[in-house]
Design a protein around this motif. Structure first.
Motif, PDB file in Angstrom:
ATOM      1  N   UNK A 200      11.440  35.590  -6.690  1.00  0.00           N
ATOM      2  CA  UNK A 200      11.388  34.626  -7.426  1.00  0.00           C
ATOM      3  C   UNK A 200       9.785  34.390  -6.954  1.00  0.00           C
ATOM      4  N   UNK A 201       9.919  34.219  -5.042  1.00  0.00           N
ATOM      5  CA  UNK A 201       8.804  34.196  -4.561  1.00  0.00           C
ATOM      6  C   UNK A 201       7.246  34.832  -5.412  1.00  0.00           C
ATOM      7  N   UNK A 202       7.683  36.375  -5.562  1.00  0.00           N
ATOM      8  CA  UNK A 202       6.747  36.847  -6.263  1.00  0.00           C
ATOM      9  C   UNK A 202       6.463  35.904  -7.945  1.00  0.00           C
ATOM     10  N   UNK A 203       7.185  35.813  -8.448  1.00  0.00           N
ATOM     11  CA  UNK A 203       6.947  34.626  -9.625  1.00  0.00           C
ATOM     12  C   UNK A 203       6.192  33.021  -8.891  1.00  0.00           C
ATOM     13  N   UNK A 204       6.134  32.998  -8.270  1.00  0.00           N
ATOM     14  CA  UNK A 204       5.811  31.548  -7.563  1.00  0.00           C
ATOM     15  C   UNK A 204       4.425  31.859  -7.384  1.00  0.00           C
ATOM     16  N   UNK A 205       3.907  33.188  -6.642  1.00  0.00           N
ATOM     17  CA  UNK A 205       2.495  33.845  -6.263  1.00  0.00           C
ATOM     18  C   UNK A 205       2.021  33.553  -7.295  1.00  0.00           C
ATOM     19  N   UNK A 206       2.576  34.090  -8.825  1.00  0.00           N
ATOM     20  CA  UNK A 206       1.969  34.873 -10.392  1.00  0.00           C
ATOM     21  C   UNK A 206       1.509  32.786 -10.695  1.00  0.00           C
ATOM     22  N   UNK A 207       2.594  32.028 -10.706  1.00  0.00           N
ATOM     23  CA  UNK A 207       1.682  31.112 -11.598  1.00  0.00           C
ATOM     24  C   UNK A 207       1.631  29.975 -10.751  1.00  0.00           C
ATOM     25  N   UNK A 208       1.041  30.088  -9.862  1.00  0.00           N
ATOM     26  CA  UNK A 208       0.507  29.224  -8.802  1.00  0.00           C
ATOM     27  C   UNK A 208      -0.209  29.131  -7.707  1.00  0.00           C
ATOM     28  N   UNK A 209      -0.372  30.417  -7.032  1.00  0.00           N
ATOM     29  CA  UNK A 209      -0.715  30.855  -6.046  1.00  0.00           C
ATOM     30  C   UNK A 209      -1.931  31.813  -6.072  1.00  0.00           C
ATOM     31  N   UNK A 210      -2.051  31.751  -7.854  1.00  0.00           N
ATOM     32  CA  UNK A 210      -3.545  33.039  -8.348  1.00  0.00           C
ATOM     33  C   UNK A 210      -2.775  34.659  -7.818  1.00  0.00           C
ATOM     34  N   UNK A 211      -1.769  34.631  -7.758  1.00  0.00           N
ATOM     35  CA  UNK A 211      -1.510  35.641  -7.053  1.00  0.00           C
ATOM     36  C   UNK A 211      -0.916  36.548  -5.992  1.00  0.00           C
ATOM     37  N   UNK A 212      -1.600  35.680  -5.168  1.00  0.00           N
ATOM     38  CA  UNK A 212      -2.193  35.350  -3.539  1.00  0.00           C
ATOM     39  C   UNK A 212      -0.409  35.392  -3.221  1.00  0.00           C
ATOM     40  N   UNK A 213      -0.289  36.388  -2.121  1.00  0.00           N
ATOM     41  CA  UNK A 213       0.852  36.859  -1.175  1.00  0.00           C
ATOM     42  C   UNK A 213       0.359  37.194   0.100  1.00  0.00           C
ATOM     43  N   UNK A 214       0.434  36.423   1.059  1.00  0.00           N
ATOM     44  CA  UNK A 214       0.120  37.047   2.482  1.00  0.00           C
ATOM     45  C   UNK A 214       0.541  37.932   3.416  1.00  0.00           C
ATOM     46  N   UNK A 215       0.566  39.347   4.171  1.00  0.00           N
ATOM     47  CA  UNK A 215       0.886  40.116   3.696  1.00  0.00           C
ATOM     48  C   UNK A 215       1.913  39.845   5.117  1.00  0.00           C
ATOM     49  N   UNK A 216       1.551  39.199   6.065  1.00  0.00           N
ATOM     50  CA  UNK A 216       2.614  38.426   7.433  1.00  0.00           C
ATOM     51  C   UNK A 216       3.234  38.457   6.613  1.00  0.00           C
ATOM     52  N   UNK A 217       3.191  37.556   4.815  1.00  0.00           N
ATOM     53  CA  UNK A 217       4.912  36.609   4.348  1.00  0.00           C
ATOM     54  C   UNK A 217       5.750  38.133   3.534  1.00  0.00           C
TER      55      UNK A 217
ATOM     56  N   UNK B 184       4.187  31.345 -21.463  1.00  0.00           N
ATOM     57  CA  UNK B 184       2.631  31.256 -20.872  1.00  0.00           C
ATOM     58  C   UNK B 184       2.109  29.527 -21.222  1.00  0.00           C
ATOM     59  N   UNK B 185       2.486  29.166 -21.781  1.00  0.00           N
ATOM     60  CA  UNK B 185       1.646  27.822 -22.399  1.00  0.00           C
ATOM     61  C   UNK B 185       2.533  27.155 -21.447  1.00  0.00           C
ATOM     62  N   UNK B 186       3.064  27.028 -20.124  1.00  0.00           N
ATOM     63  CA  UNK B 186       4.016  26.659 -19.044  1.00  0.00           C
ATOM     64  C   UNK B 186       3.702  27.138 -18.492  1.00  0.00           C
ATOM     65  N   UNK B 187       2.753  27.578 -18.101  1.00  0.00           N
ATOM     66  CA  UNK B 187       1.971  28.577 -16.772  1.00  0.00           C
ATOM     67  C   UNK B 187       1.033  28.350 -15.939  1.00  0.00           C
ATOM     68  N   UNK B 188       0.636  27.676 -14.869  1.00  0.00           N
ATOM     69  CA  UNK B 188      -0.854  27.098 -14.816  1.00  0.00           C
ATOM     70  C   UNK B 188      -1.703  28.699 -14.248  1.00  0.00           C
ATOM     71  N   UNK B 189      -0.506  29.845 -14.582  1.00  0.00           N
ATOM     72  CA  UNK B 189      -1.848  30.886 -14.140  1.00  0.00           C
ATOM     73  C   UNK B 189      -2.763  31.538 -15.947  1.00  0.00           C
ATOM     74  N   UNK B 190      -1.896  30.339 -16.736  1.00  0.00           N
ATOM     75  CA  UNK B 190      -2.234  30.287 -18.804  1.00  0.00           C
ATOM     76  C   UNK B 190      -3.237  28.960 -18.958  1.00  0.00           C
ATOM     77  N   UNK B 191      -3.962  28.343 -17.552  1.00  0.00           N
ATOM     78  CA  UNK B 191      -4.369  27.359 -17.948  1.00  0.00           C
ATOM     79  C   UNK B 191      -5.353  27.622 -19.039  1.00  0.00           C
ATOM     80  N   UNK B 192      -5.795  28.859 -18.816  1.00  0.00           N
ATOM     81  CA  UNK B 192      -7.747  28.626 -19.254  1.00  0.00           C
ATOM     82  C   UNK B 192      -7.324  29.154 -21.116  1.00  0.00           C
ATOM     83  N   UNK B 193      -6.201  29.534 -21.118  1.00  0.00           N
ATOM     84  CA  UNK B 193      -5.860  30.066 -22.378  1.00  0.00           C
ATOM     85  C   UNK B 193      -5.629  29.195 -23.268  1.00  0.00           C
TER      86      UNK B 193
END
Length: 610
Positions: A122-139, A458-467
């Protein structure tokens, strides 16, 4: 005598090769394939280290120290410890200390991970949709270490969730180091997660497909399929170098051969859907209503410690609920467990997982969910076998189908789990019931979902707003973009000679036409008069009424999409904007250039926000 000179290689071949390699590097699909391979190798190494550390510590603590006879599946027999003296009190003590320690570390070092959803997936899913695909290595490193400690001391959790976050985080980290775009970073995040799943579950194709479809309920990330498959295969290959290529479970060659089983499999889907409702409602009730309330008062460390202590006490009385429980899943697959015991396993695992992950301890929901699905499927299979032994001849096959159908329903991932079961059984003998039950569970489980950060499509994902720009003009209004003010309006009786002088003195491309009473009767465009504009013999014979076309107008509240359709249908460069209450009152003109400028500006704004 003629001497034939030796044939020398053309020097042009080397520059051509360089050009070809440069083009390949610039090709998106080839670049993603290479990056997926790199992410897969990294995920495979991490999965190997994760698995080795977990199995070693689990044997040393649960078997050698606590003295529990740990039931493991055939594919996990790599480390063996001699059972020590039975010390059950170490279960709540060990899990309580792990909860306290991980709670302190997470709160102080990675506070952003405390509200990331159900588990690592779920954390990976959140990073994809809302954090630009970024997960800190420490996390992802601390979360993985916390999951190892939780499961090694008996916490009811799985490896697949932490490995999704660990592999996905590593893929995203590689993308960051290479300076890739947010789009490609998200793709590598999924590729890394696919590698982690494919390796730790030893199902490369199922892991790849699960990773690209689990982020949506009704969609999948098509662009990530190629790098995800390559990554999963690479990670699986690396993992097998250390631990072999055997499947996790020992599975008989189950096959669907009797069509009379289909109604029983349909009943299995209904039962699994009801079990999924109980499973998730219980988990989220305990997590949100009990532990989150405690966490707001006591903080995460004490809450996780309390959850660990309660899980340890449950493990004393019901050791089958400890850790991943895959050994008991294998027994259910082999048909060795009765329906009453399977029901107890389902209820016990539901409570154990709620106490472990719901309290804030680190771990994945993938394995407990498969465990619950296996128990639910096994119940139907065992009861069906006892009532109709000639029809339900292999109750273990219902366990396998229940695993896939249960997870498909709660995770909205119909293909990946199905393929995983086929890879586990090393055949497609159960493909028909798998497809039927997965489809039915998807329908029946629409109101419940395992992963809180999942979106429908995809229409509900912030990752695809530009699409989402196909109908962007529908949200824009004419009143915000037209040019108001004084415009040139023609009377019907204006001659062609007078018209030439009017056109010469203005930059308008379209002219509204009114009659003597002031009523709008038409519109005249430059293309309407181009052929006769310089015909001197017609100067006094032709008037505007003869050249004008039917009136075309817009109101200020109309959308720019409607305006664009009028521009295309009527072949106009400008359209008059009129008062909605008085269609003869012209407020200004809207040009095609206004529509294009509005589209471009809004699109840039959306992409900058994304």
């Amino acid at each position: 005598m003629n001497v034939i000179p030796p044939i020398r290689p053309r020097r042009a071949s080397l520059p051509r090769l360089r050009i070809l390699l440069r083009r390949l590097r610039r090709t998106a699909s080839v670049r993603r394939l290479i990056l997926g391979l790199a992410a897969g190798i990294a995920s495979g190494l991490l999965a190997s280290a994760f698995f080795a550390g977990l199995e070693l510590l689990r044997q040393l603590y649960l078997v050698a120290t606590v003295g529990i006879h740990l039931v493991s599946p055939a594919g996990d027999h790599f480390f063996h410890a001699l059972p020590g003296d039975y010390r059950p009190w170490l279960l709540p003590l060990g899990l309580g200390l792990v909860g306290l320690a991980t709670g302190l570390l997470f709160t102080r070092l990675i506070p952003e991970s405390l509200h990331s959803g159900t588990d690592g997936t779920d954390a990976m899913i959140k990073a994809f949709h809302r954090h630009g695909g970024i997960i800190r290595p420490r996390v992802f490193f601390l979360r993985a270490a916390g999951a190892i400690a939780t499961m090694a001391t008996g916490g009811s959790a799985g490896s697949e969730g932490p490995m999704s976050q660990l592999g996905g985080g590593m893929g995203a980290y590689l993308a960051q180091r290479l300076g890739l775009s947010a789009r490609e970073r998200r793709i590598l995040l999924l590729a890394g997660a696919a590698g982690g799943l494919g390796a730790i579950f030893r199902a490369p194709l199922g892991g790849a497909l699960t990773a690209v479809e689990v982020i949506y309920r009704e969609d999948f990330e098509a662009e990530a399929v190629l790098p995800a498959v390559v990554s999963s295969v690479a990670a699986y290959t690396v993992f097998t170098l250390f631990f072999g290529s055997g499947a996790i479970f020992t599975v008989p060659n189950y096959r669907f051969t009797d069509i009379r089983e289909l109604p029983l499999y349909a009943l299995l889907a209904v039962f699994c859907s009801g079990a999924a409702y109980v499973y998730l409602r219980s988990f989220f009730f305990i997590k949100h209503r009990i532990f989150e309330t405690l966490q707001s008062r006591l903080g995460l460390p004490l809450t996780a410690a309390l959850g660990g202590v309660c899980m340890g006490v449950l493990g004393i009385f019901f050791p089958q609920t400890l850790s991943s429980g895959y050994g008991w899943v294998e027994k259910a697959i082999l048909g060795d467990l009765g329906p009453a015991f399977l029901l107890a396993l389902f209820l016990g695992k539901t409570l154990a997982t709620s106490l472990t992950i719901g309290s804030g301890l680190s771990g994945g929901m993938f394995a407990p969910t498969l465990f619950a699905g296996a128990a639910a499927g096994g119940i139907v299979g065992q009861i069906g076998h006892r009532l109709w032994p000639e029809v339900a001849a292999t109750p273990g096959s219902y366990t396998l189908v229940g695993m896939a159908a249960f997870f498909s329903g709660v995770a909205g991932a119909p293909v990946g789990p199905l393929i995983m079961v086929c890879e586990i059984t090393q055949g497609y003998g159960l493909l028909a019931p798998l497809m039927l039950c997965s489809a039915l569970c998807m329908v029946f489980c629409r109101r419940v979902k395992l992963y809180e950060n999942q979106v429908d499509n995809k229409f509900e994902s912030p990752a695809h707003l530009g699409d989402a720009t196909v109908n962007i003009l529908e949200e824009l209004r004419v009143e915000d973009f037209y040019r108001p003010g004084k415009i040139t309006i023609l009377e019907e009786g204006v001659t062609l000679k007078a018209l030439t002088d009017i056109i010469a003195g203005t930059t308008q491309l379209a002219f509204p036409v009114k009659d003597a009473t002031g009523r709008l009767t038409g519109i005249l465009t430059m293309q309407d008069v181009r052929n006769v504009l310089f015909e001197n013999t017609l100067f006094e014979l032709v008037v505007v009424r003869d050249l004008a076309r039917a009136p075309v107008t817009l109101t200020p509240d109309a959308s720019l999409y409607d305006a664009l359709m009028l521009f295309v249908d009527r072949d106009l460069a400008q359209i008059p904007v009129v008062d909605p209450e008085n269609q003869d009152d012209i407020l200004g003109l809207l040009g095609r250039d206004h529509v294009f400028a509005a589209y471009s500006a809004t699109l840039k704004e959306i992409k900058s926000e994304a």
